[in-house]
Design a protein around this motif. Structure first.
Motif, PDB file in Angstrom:
ATOM      1  N   GLY B  31      41.392  81.937   4.116  1.00 24.96           N
ATOM      2  CA  GLY B  31      42.240  82.875   4.631  1.00 24.96           C
ATOM      3  C   GLY B  31      42.686  83.050   5.834  1.00 24.96           C
ATOM      4  N   ARG B  32      43.154  84.474   6.287  1.00 23.34           N
ATOM      5  CA  ARG B  32      43.235  84.411   7.843  1.00 23.34           C
ATOM      6  C   ARG B  32      42.536  85.611   8.272  1.00 23.34           C
ATOM      7  NH1 ARG B  32      49.459  84.228   5.820  1.00 23.34           N
ATOM      8  NH2 ARG B  32      49.579  82.046   5.776  1.00 23.34           N
ATOM      9  N   ASP B  33      42.169  85.518   9.540  1.00 25.33           N
ATOM     10  CA  ASP B  33      41.278  86.642  10.068  1.00 25.33           C
ATOM     11  C   ASP B  33      42.076  87.842  10.003  1.00 25.33           C
ATOM     12  OD1 ASP B  33      39.647  84.309  12.211  1.00 25.33           O
ATOM     13  OD2 ASP B  33      39.375  84.855  10.242  1.00 25.33           O
ATOM     14  N   GLU B  34      43.347  87.961  10.284  1.00 25.81           N
ATOM     15  CA  GLU B  34      44.191  89.293  10.777  1.00 25.81           C
ATOM     16  C   GLU B  34      44.361  90.060   9.507  1.00 25.81           C
ATOM     17  OE1 GLU B  34      44.806  86.022  12.142  1.00 25.81           O
ATOM     18  OE2 GLU B  34      46.465  86.587  10.976  1.00 25.81           O
ATOM     19  N   ASP B  35      44.295  89.256   8.330  1.00 20.30           N
ATOM     20  CA  ASP B  35      44.944  89.792   7.025  1.00 20.30           C
ATOM     21  C   ASP B  35      43.768  90.899   6.607  1.00 20.30           C
ATOM     22  OD1 ASP B  35      44.592  89.449   3.685  1.00 20.30           O
ATOM     23  OD2 ASP B  35      46.630  89.799   4.567  1.00 20.30           O
ATOM     24  N   PRO B  36      44.555  92.118   6.151  1.00 22.85           N
ATOM     25  CA  PRO B  36      43.658  93.271   5.968  1.00 22.85           C
ATOM     26  C   PRO B  36      42.739  93.103   4.741  1.00 22.85           C
ATOM     27  CG  PRO B  36      45.753  93.840   5.432  1.00 22.85           C
ATOM     28  CD  PRO B  36      45.997  92.581   6.005  1.00 22.85           C
ATOM     29  N   VAL B  37      42.974  92.452   3.782  1.00 20.95           N
ATOM     30  CA  VAL B  37      42.127  92.448   2.586  1.00 20.95           C
ATOM     31  C   VAL B  37      41.026  91.388   3.106  1.00 20.95           C
ATOM     32  CG1 VAL B  37      41.738  91.869   0.206  1.00 20.95           C
ATOM     33  CG2 VAL B  37      43.892  92.515   1.194  1.00 20.95           C
ATOM     34  N   CYS B  38      41.515  90.187   4.086  1.00 23.51           N
ATOM     35  CA  CYS B  38      40.338  89.271   4.422  1.00 23.51           C
ATOM     36  C   CYS B  38      39.478  90.065   5.171  1.00 23.51           C
ATOM     37  CB  CYS B  38      40.878  88.260   5.309  1.00 23.51           C
ATOM     38  SG  CYS B  38      42.199  87.118   4.205  1.00 23.51           S
ATOM     39  N   LEU B  39      39.773  91.085   5.984  1.00 24.03           N
ATOM     40  CA  LEU B  39      39.004  91.745   6.963  1.00 24.03           C
ATOM     41  C   LEU B  39      38.036  92.469   5.852  1.00 24.03           C
ATOM     42  CD1 LEU B  39      41.256  93.302   9.637  1.00 24.03           C
ATOM     43  CD2 LEU B  39      39.712  91.779  10.244  1.00 24.03           C
ATOM     44  N   GLN B  40      38.378  93.168   4.840  1.00 20.32           N
ATOM     45  CA  GLN B  40      37.267  93.970   4.158  1.00 20.32           C
ATOM     46  C   GLN B  40      36.436  92.826   3.638  1.00 20.32           C
ATOM     47  OE1 GLN B  40      39.815  95.425   0.984  1.00 20.32           O
ATOM     48  NE2 GLN B  40      39.386  97.438   1.498  1.00 20.32           N
ATOM     49  N   ASP B  98      41.675  82.443 -13.229  1.00 22.21           N
ATOM     50  CA  ASP B  98      41.305  81.014 -12.438  1.00 22.21           C
ATOM     51  C   ASP B  98      39.850  81.186 -12.367  1.00 22.21           C
ATOM     52  OD1 ASP B  98      41.223  79.141 -10.802  1.00 22.21           O
ATOM     53  OD2 ASP B  98      42.629  80.007  -9.450  1.00 22.21           O
ATOM     54  N   HIS B  99      39.214  80.009 -12.732  1.00 20.66           N
ATOM     55  CA  HIS B  99      37.810  80.071 -12.629  1.00 20.66           C
ATOM     56  C   HIS B  99      37.409  79.362 -11.503  1.00 20.66           C
ATOM     57  CE1 HIS B  99      37.158  80.585 -17.120  1.00 20.66           C
ATOM     58  NE2 HIS B  99      37.999  81.586 -16.723  1.00 20.66           N
ATOM     59  N   THR B 100      38.621  78.739 -10.507  1.00 22.59           N
ATOM     60  CA  THR B 100      37.915  77.822  -9.627  1.00 22.59           C
ATOM     61  C   THR B 100      37.640  78.617  -8.374  1.00 22.59           C
ATOM     62  OG1 THR B 100      40.211  77.329  -8.850  1.00 22.59           O
ATOM     63  CG2 THR B 100      39.273  75.794 -10.537  1.00 22.59           C
ATOM     64  N   LYS B 101      38.191  79.672  -8.197  1.00 21.99           N
ATOM     65  CA  LYS B 101      37.920  80.530  -6.894  1.00 21.99           C
ATOM     66  C   LYS B 101      38.021  82.046  -7.414  1.00 21.99           C
ATOM     67  CE  LYS B 101      42.725  79.692  -5.855  1.00 21.99           C
ATOM     68  NZ  LYS B 101      43.155  78.808  -6.917  1.00 21.99           N
ATOM     69  N   PHE B 102      37.452  82.761  -6.364  1.00 26.05           N
ATOM     70  CA  PHE B 102      37.475  84.099  -6.403  1.00 26.05           C
ATOM     71  C   PHE B 102      38.586  84.777  -5.486  1.00 26.05           C
ATOM     72  CE2 PHE B 102      35.797  88.190  -7.725  1.00 26.05           C
ATOM     73  CZ  PHE B 102      36.097  89.024  -6.607  1.00 26.05           C
ATOM     74  N   VAL B 103      39.584  85.334  -6.194  1.00 30.87           N
ATOM     75  CA  VAL B 103      40.660  85.686  -5.261  1.00 30.87           C
ATOM     76  C   VAL B 103      40.626  87.439  -4.857  1.00 30.87           C
ATOM     77  CG1 VAL B 103      43.092  86.426  -5.353  1.00 30.87           C
ATOM     78  CG2 VAL B 103      42.064  84.105  -6.430  1.00 30.87           C
ATOM     79  N   GLY B 104      40.746  87.740  -3.705  1.00 35.03           N
ATOM     80  CA  GLY B 104      40.579  88.959  -3.261  1.00 35.03           C
ATOM     81  C   GLY B 104      39.507  89.106  -2.632  1.00 35.03           C
ATOM     82  N   SER B 105      38.860  90.596  -2.437  1.00 36.59           N
ATOM     83  CA  SER B 105      37.712  91.010  -1.827  1.00 36.59           C
ATOM     84  C   SER B 105      36.745  91.741  -2.798  1.00 36.59           C
ATOM     85  CB  SER B 105      38.020  92.076  -0.841  1.00 36.59           C
ATOM     86  OG  SER B 105      36.856  92.702  -0.448  1.00 36.59           O
TER      87      SER B 105
END
Lengths: 333, 149
Positions: B31-40, B98-105
């Motif tokens: 992800g990106r460090d500044e993205d709000p969901v990434c921050l969560q 999608d079983h290969t990754k977890f999307v979101g927080s």
């Protein structure tokens, strides 16, 4: 011996004839039975003066057993929605049949003369009771009317306050100013919370569930960073080589270095620990330093599968074979 | 929060991490460090990382710096979290497509801890795909687009 007679007070058969009634046991039983009946009669007598009227409740169907007449009597008198407490019992006690039956009972069982009076109610008393009953009925009706009026007033009040609030919200909305528009929701929230606390619950309950859904639905939508599909290069879903399996030039040069022995010692210690781990865990025999060709693919992609792993592996092998064939053909031509 | 977790900034570093993490679940947050969901998500990861230190190692990867991995894992939404064990990619059935990754927080720290534990136990038993213990209500919803379908 006298013929067998059943005494209803003692609930036993006796052969003494008239003598039984004078026996100690009989008198004792009689006293107990009368003591049981006395409280009910006393309560009814109290109600003589001040009759009580109450709203009907199924409990008012209770009956009382009159010992003298040998029958069940309704305790309270109920008609429609209302009940007069102890009305039924009083009516029975005042009736002439009961007087006759009481007299006979006393004569037969040889009870005490003074006690008899307590179980009778004279007609005059009963007439008095009737008058007080009428009075209390009237007062009850008045009370009911009052209560209904109060409730109506309350409802009217609430309705009025609601109308006011609606009006107050509609007026600011007629001014099409953006600043006004932002302040109106603020005032709306203020009045809303007030009304919510005073009026019914349903509108208030709606608020908590809505924010809950928001978190999951959009709340903060996930950032989209573009379709990651370049047709030539495969990805995990299509079963391409994982990037960490791809042999880079830099990696091979790193392997040739001889590491310091201290590190090897530490690694040996780690390996001791490993022996305790379950032997059939994932990647137990994974040689971390091995160099692998592109042919070893631990995952065969296929996100959209619902079969077993060997099926996707089988499919992948056939596809790989077909691909190799194609490549060979291309090379030849 | 993201400064509390170690970062990987190149393909080589990611390779190194995957190959060298032994007997522990490897968690890579793309992800990106500044993205709000990434921050969560980073907040949850950093708060649980010390408790999970014996079971998992967590790294943050910037999607812009590792285009190879972004492309390989088909990362279209950030943050996406990918799990490995002993160099093997672990798949988890969350109830999402999608079983290969977890999307979101994750909604709570406990969700993440439960998920790591399930992955660890499954990996110890030799399973390559495990069933997620997280309540489907708490899994973020997103539209999965695969080659414009």
């Amino acid at each position: 011996m006298a013929p067998p007679e059943r005494c209803s007070v003692c609930r036993q058969t006796f052969f003494c004839g008239r003598g039984h009634v004078y026996s100690r046991k009989h008198q004792r039983q009689l006293k107990v039975a009368l003591e049981r009946l006395l409280p009910q009669v006393e309560a009814a007598r109290k109600a003589l003066r001040a009759a009580q009227v109450e709203r009907y409740v199924p409990d008012h169907e209770r009956c009382c057993w009159c010992l003298c007449c040998g029958c069940e009597v309704r305790k309270h008198l109920s008609h429609g929605n209302l009940t007069v407490l102890h009305g039924g019992l009083l009516e029975h006690l005042a009736s002439p049949e009961h007087k006759k039956a009481t007299n006979r009972f006393w004569w037969e069982n040889k009870g005490e003369f003074q006690m008899k009076e307590k179980f009778l109610i004279s007609p005059q008393d009963y007439a008095r009771f009737k008058k007080s009953m009428v009075k209390s009925l009237d007062s009850y009706e008045e009370k009911e009317d009052e209560v209904i009026k109060e409730m109506a007033a309350q409802i009217r009040e609430v309705e009025h306050s609601r109308q006011e609030m609606v009006r107050s919200v509609l007026e600011p909305q007629t001014v099409p100013d953006p600043e006004e528009g932002s302040s109106a929701p603020g005032s709306w929230k203020g009045t809303n919370s007030q009304v919510a606390s005073t009026s019914q619950q349903p509108s208030y309950v709606d608020l908590p569930p809505a924010p809950e859904l928001d978190w999951m639905e959009t709340g903060q939508p996930l950032t989209f960073i573009g379709h990651q599909d370049t047709p030539g290069i495969g990805n995990i879903h299509s079963g391409a080589t994982p990037p960490w399996m791809v042999q880079d030039e830099d990696c091979s040069s790193g392997n040739q270095q001889i590491g310091p022995s201290y590190e090897e010692f530490l690694k040996e210690k780690e390996k001791q620990k490993l022996k305790k781990l379950p032997p059939d865990r994932v990647g137990a025999n994974f040689d971390h330093n091995s160099s692998t060709s592109a042919g070893w693919l631990p995952s065969f992609g296929r996100v959209w599968n619902n079969g077993r792993r060997w099926q996707s592996r089988h499919q992948f092998k056939t596809e790989a074979a077909a691909r190799n064939k194609q490549q060979l053909h291309k090379k030849k031509s | 929060m993201s400064f509390l977790l170690p970062k990987l900034s190149s393909k080589k570093e990611v390779d190194q991490a995957i190959k060298s993490t032994a007997e522990k679940v490897l968690v890579l947050r793309f992800g990106r460090d500044e993205d709000p969901v990434c921050l969560q998500l980073d907040d949850i990861l950093s708060k649980t990382s010390s408790d999970l230190s014996k079971m998992a190692t967590i790294y943050l990867v910037d999607v812009d710096q590792t285009p190879v991995y972004t492309h390989y894992f088909d990362i279209s939404y950030i943050p996406s979290t990918v799990f490995f064990f002993n160099g093997q990619h672990m798949k988890v059935d969350y109830g999402s497509p999608d079983h290969t990754k977890f999307v979101g927080s994750f909604k709570t720290k406990q969700d993440f801890i439960d998920l790591i534990e399930v992955i660890y136990r499954g990996a110890m038993r030799g399973k390559l795909i495990v069933q997620s213990p997280i309540d489907p209500k708490n899994i973020p919803k997103y539209d999965l687009l695969y080659q414009d379908i």
